[in-house]
Design a protein around this motif. Structure first.
Motif, PDB file in Angstrom:
ATOM      1  N   PHE A 216       0.817  -1.215   0.000  1.00 53.73           N
ATOM      2  CA  PHE A 216       0.000   0.000   0.000  1.00 53.73           C
ATOM      3  C   PHE A 216       0.851   1.265   0.000  1.00 53.73           C
ATOM      4  O   PHE A 216       0.338   2.360  -0.146  1.00 53.73           O
ATOM      5  CB  PHE A 216      -0.907   0.033   1.233  1.00 53.73           C
ATOM      6  N   GLU A 217       2.144   1.102   0.237  1.00 53.69           N
ATOM      7  CA  GLU A 217       2.970   2.266   0.522  1.00 53.69           C
ATOM      8  C   GLU A 217       3.996   2.564  -0.557  1.00 53.69           C
ATOM      9  O   GLU A 217       4.553   3.627  -0.612  1.00 53.69           O
ATOM     10  CB  GLU A 217       3.755   2.036   1.831  1.00 53.69           C
ATOM     11  N   THR A 218       4.327   1.539  -1.363  1.00 59.32           N
ATOM     12  CA  THR A 218       5.536   1.693  -2.162  1.00 59.32           C
ATOM     13  C   THR A 218       5.341   1.172  -3.586  1.00 59.32           C
ATOM     14  O   THR A 218       4.266   0.670  -3.938  1.00 59.32           O
ATOM     15  CB  THR A 218       6.697   0.956  -1.433  1.00 59.32           C
ATOM     16  N   THR A 219       6.381   1.296  -4.394  1.00 60.66           N
ATOM     17  CA  THR A 219       6.292   0.791  -5.771  1.00 60.66           C
ATOM     18  C   THR A 219       6.397  -0.734  -5.758  1.00 60.66           C
ATOM     19  O   THR A 219       6.854  -1.331  -4.777  1.00 60.66           O
ATOM     20  CB  THR A 219       7.459   1.331  -6.622  1.00 60.66           C
ATOM     21  N   LEU A 220       6.006  -1.352  -6.876  1.00 60.21           N
ATOM     22  CA  LEU A 220       6.081  -2.818  -6.966  1.00 60.21           C
ATOM     23  C   LEU A 220       7.523  -3.295  -6.790  1.00 60.21           C
ATOM     24  O   LEU A 220       7.794  -4.211  -6.001  1.00 60.21           O
ATOM     25  CB  LEU A 220       5.522  -3.284  -8.320  1.00 60.21           C
ATOM     26  N   ALA A 221       8.456  -2.646  -7.472  1.00 58.43           N
ATOM     27  CA  ALA A 221       9.851  -3.097  -7.403  1.00 58.43           C
ATOM     28  C   ALA A 221      10.382  -2.983  -5.972  1.00 58.43           C
ATOM     29  O   ALA A 221      11.049  -3.896  -5.460  1.00 58.43           O
ATOM     30  CB  ALA A 221      10.713  -2.271  -8.357  1.00 58.43           C
ATOM     31  N   GLU A 222      10.086  -1.877  -5.316  1.00 61.91           N
ATOM     32  CA  GLU A 222      10.542  -1.666  -3.936  1.00 61.91           C
ATOM     33  C   GLU A 222       9.889  -2.686  -3.000  1.00 61.91           C
ATOM     34  O   GLU A 222      10.539  -3.239  -2.115  1.00 61.91           O
ATOM     35  CB  GLU A 222      10.138  -0.237  -3.520  1.00 61.91           C
ATOM     36  N   GLY A 223       8.598  -2.931  -3.210  1.00 57.15           N
ATOM     37  CA  GLY A 223       7.865  -3.887  -2.377  1.00 57.15           C
ATOM     38  C   GLY A 223       8.421  -5.295  -2.538  1.00 57.15           C
ATOM     39  O   GLY A 223       8.580  -6.037  -1.569  1.00 57.15           O
ATOM     40  N   ILE A 224       8.724  -5.667  -3.774  1.00 55.00           N
ATOM     41  CA  ILE A 224       9.282  -7.007  -4.039  1.00 55.00           C
ATOM     42  C   ILE A 224      10.649  -7.129  -3.369  1.00 55.00           C
ATOM     43  O   ILE A 224      10.986  -8.166  -2.782  1.00 55.00           O
ATOM     44  CB  ILE A 224       9.421  -7.247  -5.568  1.00 55.00           C
ATOM     45  N   ARG A 225      11.435  -6.044  -3.443  1.00 57.99           N
ATOM     46  CA  ARG A 225      12.757  -6.077  -2.794  1.00 57.99           C
ATOM     47  C   ARG A 225      12.600  -6.273  -1.285  1.00 57.99           C
ATOM     48  O   ARG A 225      13.283  -7.073  -0.662  1.00 57.99           O
ATOM     49  CB  ARG A 225      13.510  -4.766  -3.083  1.00 57.99           C
ATOM     50  N   LEU A 226      11.661  -5.509  -0.696  1.00 59.91           N
ATOM     51  CA  LEU A 226      11.431  -5.625   0.754  1.00 59.91           C
ATOM     52  C   LEU A 226      10.972  -7.047   1.103  1.00 59.91           C
ATOM     53  O   LEU A 226      11.453  -7.643   2.063  1.00 59.91           O
ATOM     54  CB  LEU A 226      10.377  -4.603   1.195  1.00 59.91           C
ATOM     55  N   GLU A 227      10.067  -7.575   0.265  1.00 60.66           N
ATOM     56  CA  GLU A 227       9.595  -8.940   0.536  1.00 60.66           C
ATOM     57  C   GLU A 227      10.764  -9.917   0.509  1.00 60.66           C
ATOM     58  O   GLU A 227      10.930 -10.764   1.397  1.00 60.66           O
ATOM     59  CB  GLU A 227       8.559  -9.357  -0.509  1.00 60.66           C
ATOM     60  N   ARG A 228      11.612  -9.815  -0.521  1.00 63.13           N
ATOM     61  CA  ARG A 228      12.681 -10.804  -0.659  1.00 63.13           C
ATOM     62  C   ARG A 228      13.670 -10.715   0.493  1.00 63.13           C
ATOM     63  O   ARG A 228      14.112 -11.712   1.039  1.00 63.13           O
ATOM     64  CB  ARG A 228      13.378 -10.666  -2.014  1.00 63.13           C
ATOM     65  N   ARG A 229      14.002  -9.479   0.899  1.00 65.83           N
ATOM     66  CA  ARG A 229      14.922  -9.310   2.036  1.00 65.83           C
ATOM     67  C   ARG A 229      14.308  -9.900   3.309  1.00 65.83           C
ATOM     68  O   ARG A 229      14.987 -10.542   4.103  1.00 65.83           O
ATOM     69  CB  ARG A 229      15.253  -7.834   2.270  1.00 65.83           C
ATOM     70  N   SER A 230      13.008  -9.697   3.481  1.00 65.16           N
ATOM     71  CA  SER A 230      12.337 -10.224   4.678  1.00 65.16           C
ATOM     72  C   SER A 230      12.294 -11.743   4.622  1.00 65.16           C
ATOM     73  O   SER A 230      12.473 -12.428   5.636  1.00 65.16           O
ATOM     74  CB  SER A 230      10.917  -9.664   4.791  1.00 65.16           C
ATOM     75  N   PHE A 231      12.039 -12.271   3.419  1.00 63.55           N
ATOM     76  CA  PHE A 231      12.033 -13.731   3.231  1.00 63.55           C
ATOM     77  C   PHE A 231      13.403 -14.297   3.592  1.00 63.55           C
ATOM     78  O   PHE A 231      13.524 -15.272   4.339  1.00 63.55           O
ATOM     79  CB  PHE A 231      11.672 -14.043   1.772  1.00 63.55           C
ATOM     80  N   HIS A 232      14.453 -13.661   3.097  1.00 63.22           N
ATOM     81  CA  HIS A 232      15.811 -14.127   3.425  1.00 63.22           C
ATOM     82  C   HIS A 232      16.054 -14.041   4.932  1.00 63.22           C
ATOM     83  O   HIS A 232      16.637 -14.957   5.531  1.00 63.22           O
ATOM     84  CB  HIS A 232      16.858 -13.277   2.686  1.00 63.22           C
ATOM     85  N   ALA A 233      15.604 -12.950   5.551  1.00 66.53           N
ATOM     86  CA  ALA A 233      15.827 -12.753   6.988  1.00 66.53           C
ATOM     87  C   ALA A 233      15.152 -13.842   7.807  1.00 66.53           C
ATOM     88  O   ALA A 233      15.624 -14.206   8.897  1.00 66.53           O
ATOM     89  CB  ALA A 233      15.315 -11.373   7.411  1.00 66.53           C
ATOM     90  N   ALA A 234      14.035 -14.385   7.290  1.00 69.18           N
ATOM     91  CA  ALA A 234      13.318 -15.432   8.026  1.00 69.18           C
ATOM     92  C   ALA A 234      14.242 -16.627   8.311  1.00 69.18           C
ATOM     93  O   ALA A 234      14.082 -17.327   9.322  1.00 69.18           O
ATOM     94  CB  ALA A 234      12.085 -15.883   7.239  1.00 69.18           C
TER      95      ALA A 234
END
Ligand code: CAA
Length: 258
Positions: A216-234
């Motif tokens: 809801f807050e960011t661009t698709l590319a930025e959101g995907i990057r955030l998701e992937r970093r969070s996935f890796h952090a898991a």
């Protein structure tokens, strides 16, 4: 937990329920209630034993909006100077998943409060709307933005410009709520959902909530990057090791939040 006047807070295991409780005013949101809801939600958010929070009202009203009697005489200087309703945004910063369980009226600030929750379920008697225009104002707790993101411009304009209410089925069709259940099942369903979420790893649930909210807050590319970093952090958590080991060993996972 503190003694509250306008809400009731109960805890069951790893979940908690905040119940709005001003029945004489259909749970209209006055400043006392705002202070109490925020205090309760933030206290529960700080407690790592609590894995999910249910926010609900009564069978007749989740909340019939901001308290019109309290704000009617405010001047611009008072509303602007006091940042009227600005503090409600603190609820969006609560990291523990919040499930909104809506029965009856969720109008104006009530609809906006519901939309501050992460996941919404509605009783079949729920009614949503943004009637502010009928009072000579516009939504002031995020409605013009969150409703538009939730249900799109066409429906949001319809509701915000006409003040009409929509029922639970239209709200579900429009994507505002995730499930509609019979009124008598509302709280038990919300609590089941809360318990299920609370049985997961809390830090992972927070990462997941954060990632969805980023859409809801960011661009698709930025959101995907955030998701992937969070996935890796898991993969840095014990709970990831436990979750995957449990799958491989064909047993239920026991998450510890570490
Ligand atoms: N503020 C203050 N009091 C309210 C209230 C509100 N938003 N909504 C209801 N009440 C009070 C009524 O004044 C009434 O009190 P009294 O018995 O002392 O008269 C009591 O609750 C019961 O309400 P009604 O008699 O009106 O009940 P009803 O069943 O006939 O109607 C209703 C229900 C359609 C929800 C009607 O109460 C209503 O239209 N309420 C106002 C809805 C509204 O306009 N909400 C938006 C508020 S503005 C806002 O929220 C701004 C923002 O974006 C943050």
């Amino acid at each position: 937990m503190t003694d509250f006047q306008t809400i009731v807070v109960t805890r069951t295991g790893r979940t908690a329920t905040i119940t709005l409780n001003r029945p004489q005013a259909l749970n209209a949101l006055n400043s006392e209630m705002m202070i109490e809801v925020l205090a309760a939600a933030e206290e529960l958010d700080r407690d790592p034993r609590i894995g999910a929070i249910v926010l609900t009202g009564s069978d007749r009203a989740f909340a019939a909006g901001a308290d019109i009697k309290e704000m009617a005489q405010q001047t611009f200087a008072q509303a602007y100077g006091g940042d009227l309703f600005g503090a409600w945004e603190r609820l969006a910063r609560v990291r523990t998943p919040v499930i909104g369980a809506v029965a009856g009226y969720a109008l104006g600030g009530g609809c906006e409060l519901a939309m501050l929750c992460d996941l919404l379920i509605a009783a079949d008697n729920a009614k949503f709307g943004q009637p502010e225009i009928t009072l000579g104002v516009i939504p002031g707790m995020g409605g013009s933005q969150r409703l538009t993101r939730a249900i799109g411009k066409a429906k949001a304009m319809d509701l915000v410009l006409t003040g009409r209410q929509i029922g639970a089925d239209e709200a579900e069709r429009s994507g505002l709520v995730s499930r509609v259940v019979p009124l008598e099942d509302l709280l038990s369903t919300a609590r089941e959902i809360a318990e299920r979420i609370a049985s997961m790893s809390l830090p992972i649930a927070m990462l997941a909530k954060d990632a969805v909210n980023a859409a809801f807050e960011t661009t698709l590319a930025e959101g995907i990057r955030l998701e992937r970093r969070s996935f890796h952090a898991a993969f840095a958590t014990d709970d990831q090791k436990e979750g995957m080991a449990a799958f491989i060993e064909k047993r239920p996972a026991e998450f510890t939040g570490s």
